[in-house]
Write an enzyme that holds these catalytic residues in place. Structure first.
Site, mmCIF file in Angstrom:
data_model
loop_
_atom_site.group_PDB
_atom_site.id
_atom_site.type_symbol
_atom_site.label_atom_id
_atom_site.label_comp_id
_atom_site.label_asym_id
_atom_site.label_seq_id
_atom_site.Cartn_x
_atom_site.Cartn_y
_atom_site.Cartn_z
ATOM 1 N N ASP A 492 1.080 -1.498 -0.195
ATOM 2 C CA ASP A 492 -0.008 -0.059 0.217
ATOM 3 C C ASP A 492 0.656 1.123 0.101
ATOM 4 O OD1 ASP A 492 -2.614 1.631 0.054
ATOM 5 O OD2 ASP A 492 -2.640 0.968 2.069
ATOM 6 N N GLU A 495 2.248 7.560 -2.233
ATOM 7 C CA GLU A 495 2.074 8.329 -2.539
ATOM 8 C C GLU A 495 1.959 9.597 -1.899
ATOM 9 O OE1 GLU A 495 -1.434 7.067 -0.371
ATOM 10 O OE2 GLU A 495 -0.155 6.131 -2.411
ATOM 11 N N ASP A 555 -8.854 2.963 -3.721
ATOM 12 C CA ASP A 555 -10.472 3.711 -2.930
ATOM 13 C C ASP A 555 -10.881 3.722 -2.831
ATOM 14 O OD1 ASP A 555 -8.586 2.482 -1.431
ATOM 15 O OD2 ASP A 555 -8.739 4.624 -0.526
#
Length: 767
Positions: A492, A495, A555
């Site tokens: 994950d 960013e 998401d």
């Protein structure tokens, strides 16, 4: 938005049906956004829209107006050839050809190179970034004063003008035998922009994983890796998120994966060279002018690679030729990856319930393997990257049982560390303290570890520009994560590198967009160290030229919407597919669930079923519990949903042979597994439709993307097509509305395909 790795979990040994699960995950913004949006909704009802306008004016926003473009002046025409390349400089335009095909052209009469001095300001708030471009001087007019042949091409020299002020530039065009590159240098500039010509309003596709229309014509797009937002413009949700959580609603231009690479309907492609100095610099894509595509890079020089071809697929393959691509492990192709957590008993219960329903299960995905922590905002996970033996006291037995059943085990990791001392577990290492003492962490301006607020605790990024830090962290993942018997993990984040951070090497502002690539490389190194050739990892953040074996779309909201729901997941997949990410999937059922009071965003049984129908024709099926598991239906909690999901996993497994061929092609050529009609049937009506997709070239799927619909329009290319679920033969070259009840998606195979009979028999027999 919120990051997709972790959600609420139950205490070990607690029955799923015996208690409501806490709404939690270890991301910093979830609980704050949930609570803030609810409060904001109530405030809106009281204050009315007038107050909203005042507050919105203070919110950060992108400010990236395109650079001005003036006239082109050419001193003298020129034509020349160099190997397979040819250059044509006429009175008003420049054209580059390779093997006789046009691979690049300027807009007639307009400058193709401009530059500016100025500053780039980026506001940041917990992973959201808003760029603002300020140009002091723009050299918008261009001259070509000389063209000089070189050993491998040509050098163009001239001047850029800003009123009475001029500055020199140099542009080198090189054919290295594999492709043509153009390298422009304007030493006096802060930013350099290259403007490619196109037929008026010719479609433009790519620029990373964009969640809007497949054709991006007319847009100005900041190419910046960042959180994508809550709702991404869906109202009133995004408005409430903006008001209560500092512009957390996002916009349709925000994405975890953006980079300068595009292809046009004119069968030409361009990308900034992945190995060049400007590869990961902030950039702006300007598609606002009908006759050109501009890419402004905030660097004094830019090198681009050019591609052409006879078909859109040939252009995309040529554009990404040479990228390193790895195959996804075969074990992922024969069933679903089940999201489960809460301790061993809860995991066993979910797997058993789904197996009883007839589900084909390839593996499980256990996010809470590191244990939970309690914060002011609820239960969250510990980012200590070591097994919580209180939560999973029989971990090895659970793993052995699952492996004995042919079920793989995966978990979760991200590039942050937290102080393990507050956990009070003497059996684990304090990885944060180790990294801090060895100076392996990203630092702030004072030289201290850069603590990033996660809403209840502080986390620290490993400095992936430091070779020692990367070696250390790769070894940690190999030993502590993969060493626990797992077969892969969600990788994950990546960013959120702050622009004002201090790094071992380089500038954070220049390397922000490169962080996903560095994270991918670290993860790949960990898999090698662990000796796991079938290690499966999946990423949401992306960098230019960095191609994960498997990506996911991040998401999505738990709805059908085009802004941030099921349809947006499809759009992002199709865009990523022409940008160099060939293997992309999404959270089955969506992730983000918010009670905004004016509307409670929870997923319906229908959404789970329709999402499963789309996922069955993708490269991987994987469920997610959402960020509010107790408020959202889980597949094993409803008999009809479980039965339908089981049927779709059998369809997925039935397609394994054909899909293996498509996946192999993706690795060899870079063509995506899930393809827009533009790649498969160019020049037909199917090339204009964003709401359907091809699996490879032979299977066409028109998923239901609207709640309550039991039929769907499908645009078939010419030829004959067979319905995979009914066997019905349909004449192509038309748009037809067909029944699509739940359990029978509109999926067709080209009747001329050598796979046609086998796929129809396999899908019909999977029920």
């Amino acid at each position: 938005m919120l990051g997709d790795g972790e959600a609420a979990a139950r205490p070990a040994g607690t029955s799923r049906r015996a208690r409501a699960r806490p709404h939690s995950r270890p991301r910093p913004r979830t609980r704050r956004i949930l609570r803030g949006i609810a409060l904001g909704a109530a405030a809106l009802l009281v204050l009315g829209i007038g107050a909203v306008g005042v507050q919105l004016a203070r919110l950060p926003a992108d400010d990236v107006a395109p650079i001005a473009v003036g006239a082109l002046e050419v001193a003298a025409p020129f034509e020349g050839e160099s190997g397979a390349a040819a250059l044509q400089v006429s009175g008003d335009a420049v054209r580059v050809l390779r093997d006789g095909a046009l691979v690049w052209a300027s807009e007639p009469g307009r400058a193709f190179l401009t530059a500016a001095t100025g500053t780039l300001d980026v506001q940041e708030h917990r992973g959201y970034f808003w760029p603002a471009v300020h140009r002091d001087r723009v050299w918008s007019e261009q001259t070509i004063d000389a063209v000089t042949p070189t050993a491998e091409g040509w050098t163009l020299e001239g001047r850029l003008r800003a009123g009475a002020h001029e500055t020199p530039y140099e542009l080198a065009i090189v054919d290295d035998g594999a492709r043509v590159t153009m390298a422009a240098s304007v030493p006096a500039a802060t930013s350099v922009a290259l403007h490619s010509g196109r037929t008026e309003r010719a479609g433009v596709h790519g620029f990373g994983e964009q969640f809007t229309d497949f054709d991006l014509d007319g847009r100005v797009i900041p190419l910046l890796v960042r959180e994508q937002g809550v709702g991404r413009g869906l109202q009133p949700l995004s408005l409430l998120a903006d008001l209560t959580n500092h512009a957390a609603g996002g916009t349709d231009l925000m994405t975890y994966a953006a980079w300068p690479s595009f292809a046009t309907d004119d069968l030409r492609g361009l990308r900034v060279a992945p190995g060049s100095a400007a590869a990961h610099a902030f950039a702006v894509a300007d598609l606002s002018a009908p006759g050109r595509v501009g890419v402004e890079v905030w660097n004094p020089s830019v090198t681009v690679e050019l591609a052409g071809g006879d078909t859109p697929a040939a252009v995309v393959a040529a554009l990404h030729e040479g990228d390193e691509r790895r195959p996804i492990a075969d074990w992922t192709q024969h069933g679903m990856l089940v999201g489960a957590q809460g301790g061993s008993d809860a995991v066993r219960e979910r797997v058993a319930a789904l197996r009883e329903a007839g589900t084909e299960i390839a593996g499980v995905w256990l996010q809470d393997w590191v244990g939970q922590r309690t914060t002011d905002f609820g239960e969250r996970l510990w980012w200590t990257w070591q097994l919580d033996r209180t939560r999973y006291p029989d971990w090895q037995r659970l793993v052995d049982e699952l492996h004995a059943e042919g079920t793989r085990v995966t978990s979760y990791v991200n590039p942050f560390l937290v102080d393990a001392a507050p956990k009070g577990d003497p059996g684990i290492r304090n990885l944060y303290a180790e990294a801090r003492d060895a100076q392996l962490l990203v630092r702030d301006a004072s030289g201290q570890p850069y603590g990033i607020d996660q809403g209840g605790f502080t986390a620290y990024l490993v400095d992936l520009t430091n070779p020692a830090a990367r070696d250390w962290f790769a070894e940690v993942i190999a030993e502590e994560v993969l060493g626990e018997g797992v077969d892969g993990f969600m990788a994950d984040f990546a960013e959120g590198l702050p622009f004002d951070a201090a790094l071992h090497e380089g500038s954070a502002a220049e390397l922000h967009n490169a962080w996903p690539r560095l994270w991918m490389e670290t993860v790949a190194d960990a898999c090698r160290r662990a000796g796991e050739p079938e290690c499966v990892t999946w990423f949401r953040a992306g960098s230019l030229g960095a191609t994960p074996a498997l990506a996911w779309t991040g998401d999505q909201l738990v709805d059908f919407g085009r802004e941030d729901g099921l349809e947006s997941a499809l759009l992002g997949t199709l865009s990523a597919g022409v940008s160099g990410w060939p293997v992309v999937h999404s959270d089955l059922g969506g992730y983000t669930s918010i009670d905004a009071r004016v509307h409670d965003y929870v997923r319906s049984p229908e959404l789970l079923q329709r999402w499963a129908e789309l996922a069955a024709f993708g490269p991987m099926m994987r469920t997610h519990e959402t960020n509010r598991p107790a408020a959202n239906l889980q597949p094993d909690e409803d008999a009809a949903v479980a039965s339908h999901l089981a049927a779709m996993t059998r369809v997925f497994a039935a397609l394994a042979g054909y899909r293996a061929e498509v996946l192999d092609e993706a690795v060899r050529t870079g063509l995506p597994v899930m393809r827009h009609g533009w790649l498969v049937a160019p020049g037909t009506a199917a090339a204009e439709v964003d709401t359907q997709f091809f699996l490879g070239d032979d299977v066409l799927v028109a998923p239901v993307l609207r709640p309550g619909a039991d039929e769907v329009a499908v645009t078939l290319p010419p030829g004959q097509w067979r319905h995979l679920f009914t066997g019905e033969l349909v004449e192509g070259g038309q748009t037809v509305t067909v029944p699509a009840p739940i359990g029978q998606p509109a999926a067709y195979v080209d009747a001329a395909s050598p796979w046609a009979d086998e796929l129809v028999d396999a899908v019909r027999g999977s029920g």
